[in-house]
Design an enzyme around this catalytic site. Structure first.
Site, PDB file in Angstrom:
ATOM      1  N   HIS A 253       0.855  -1.186   0.000  1.00 53.24           N
ATOM      2  CA  HIS A 253       0.000   0.000   0.000  1.00 53.24           C
ATOM      3  C   HIS A 253       0.888   1.231   0.000  1.00 53.24           C
ATOM      4  O   HIS A 253       1.963   1.223   0.595  1.00 53.24           O
ATOM      5  CB  HIS A 253      -0.913   0.010   1.240  1.00 53.24           C
ATOM      6  CG  HIS A 253      -2.064   0.946   1.103  1.00 53.24           C
ATOM      7  ND1 HIS A 253      -1.982   2.273   1.442  1.00 53.24           N
ATOM      8  CD2 HIS A 253      -3.325   0.736   0.634  1.00 53.24           C
ATOM      9  CE1 HIS A 253      -3.151   2.839   1.196  1.00 53.24           C
ATOM     10  NE2 HIS A 253      -3.975   1.945   0.700  1.00 53.24           N
ATOM     11  N   GLU A 308      -7.867  -5.029  -0.436  1.00 54.91           N
ATOM     12  CA  GLU A 308      -8.390  -5.815  -1.562  1.00 54.91           C
ATOM     13  C   GLU A 308      -8.280  -7.325  -1.318  1.00 54.91           C
ATOM     14  O   GLU A 308      -9.063  -8.097  -1.864  1.00 54.91           O
ATOM     15  CB  GLU A 308      -7.609  -5.475  -2.840  1.00 54.91           C
ATOM     16  CG  GLU A 308      -7.609  -4.013  -3.208  1.00 54.91           C
ATOM     17  CD  GLU A 308      -8.858  -3.576  -3.917  1.00 54.91           C
ATOM     18  OE1 GLU A 308      -9.940  -4.047  -3.531  1.00 54.91           O
ATOM     19  OE2 GLU A 308      -8.754  -2.773  -4.849  1.00 54.91           O
TER      20      GLU A 308
END
Ligand code: ACO
Length: 361
Positions: A253, A308
């Site tokens: 991320h 996700e």
């Protein structure tokens, strides 16, 4: 090339909407920890918090529900556009076309009613096209049910979901509704800064979300599980991908340097809904192995599962089709994007950074 840093660490806006603390893995909406909102408030409540700065009172909730209802009805008015699109058009693109064809709500563009209107309309347009693509039943969208229940109702051709299913999707949608200045919110703000109208600014955000480095990852996470097949093959497969310089979908991320807090909550939900199933064993095993291999392959990078990874598992447990995973993420993000668009409109300052001209070698 020098200057290619993707605006990392550049502060491009002030926002009252959310705070992401990437070092400790915390996410809050208007000062409230997102984990404390999940399970206590529904999508409309939290959207109200983002749009108006507070959770709704009973009368405010009633007005908001009416706005959502009118947004669904307004989507109905452009069904002839949706019904004439070729089946090959992606459902997210179809929904974007529908948004652009809708009449604008009454009130001006700085009014949060436009936010509710388009947020309610998006899944109706999306799922109308999906039903057309797959020859499914097309129930009327103007039912008196919550936003999340309506989503599953439309997806399933008019069958009402169970309370547990609504709770699981509601948790996902509350968790993913807003995430500060991510790429799609930024795109929406750039469009809004030109004084483009809300529908157009939302479409800018929507299209930015589709790439695999942003909202396009969840179906690729499921593709990864399929390619791995069984846990005994995980190490070999993951090592192979890393040795070819490929990215493992659902890990890493831009902001979090620790586990994404949304992934933690979604893992708990997936563990409940997939208890005893091979798919849970595979997902947990691949997560453990991938984190270990990533730490070895990219020392010091702190690559952990992102939202996700576990979102893909939760959405699969709800039988949300793979082709709709990114669109479902977009459906929840509509509230956050529209809140950013409203905030940007209040600043009324054109976003226009500079580039340094670098002569070709
Ligand atoms: N698998 C393997 N390596 C990775 C991964 C990954 N998932 N993520 C980052 N890396 C590596 C990069 O290759 C890079 O290595 P290098 O320094 O040797 O070149 C290093 O870690 C740092 O990566 P960056 O590209 O600087 O990280 P950035 O902050 O730009 O990227 C991103 C973040 C795009 C999410 C990245 O981690 C990624 O591609 N992940 C996989 C796709 C994914 O899961 N997307 C969903 C993100 S969540 C969301 O948007 C809602």
């Amino acid at each position: 090339m020098a200057w290619v840093n993707g605006l990392q660490d550049v502060v491009a806006a002030g926002t009252e909407l959310s705070e992401v603390n990437g070092e400790v893995g915390k996410l809050s909406y208007r000062g409230r920890d997102v984990g404390d909102l999940v399970g206590k408030f529904d999508y409309e409540d939290v959207a109200h918090l983002l749009w108006f700065g507070e959770l709704p009172s009973e009368p405010q909730k009633q007005s908001l529900n009416e706005l959502f209802f009118s947004g669904r009805q307004a989507a109905n008015e452009v069904f002839d556009v949706i019904d004439n699109l070729p089946a090959a058009v992606d459902a997210m693109n179809a929904a974007a076309i529908g948004l652009l064809c809708m009449r604008a709500p009454s009130g001006d563009e700085s009014d949060a009613s436009a936010a509710a209107w388009y947020t309610a309309a998006f899944p109706v347009l999306l799922l109308r096209h999906y039903a057309n693509q797959h020859g499914l039943l097309k129930p009327r969208p103007d039912i008196h049910a919550g936003h999340v229940a309506t989503y599953l109702y439309l997806l399933r051709g008019g069958i009402m979901p169970t309370t547990e299913e609504v709770q699981a999707l509601e948790a996902y949608m509350v968790l993913t509704m807003e995430h500060s200045l991510n790429a799609s919110a930024f795109a929406g703000r750039v469009a809004a800064s030109t004084r483009a109208n809300t529908a157009r600014a939302l479409v800018a955000a929507l299209m930015t979300m589709t790439g695999p480095l942003h909202g396009g990852a969840p179906s690729l996470v499921l593709d990864m599980f399929d390619a791995i097949g069984s846990l005994s093959r995980a190490d070999e497969w993951l090592e192979g991908e890393l040795s070819m310089g490929r990215r493992l979908m659902g890990f890493g991320h831009r902001v979090y340097r620790t586990v994404d807090p949304r992934a933690q909550v979604l893992h708990t939900i997936a563990a409940k809904s997939l208890a005893g199933q091979d798919s849970l064993v595979l997902a947990e095993g691949v997560e453990r192995r991938a984190v270990k291999l990533l730490a070895a392959a990219k020392p010091g990078r702190q690559l952990h599962p992102n939202v996700e990874y576990w979102a893909a598992c939760v959405l699969r447990s709800l039988d949300i089709p793979r082709s709709l995973l990114t669109a479902t993420f977009a459906a929840s993000r509509m509230a956050g994007w529209s809140a950013h668009i409203l905030e940007q409109r209040r600043c009324d300052k054109l976003i226009r950074p500079q580039a340094v001209y670098v002569a070709a070698p």
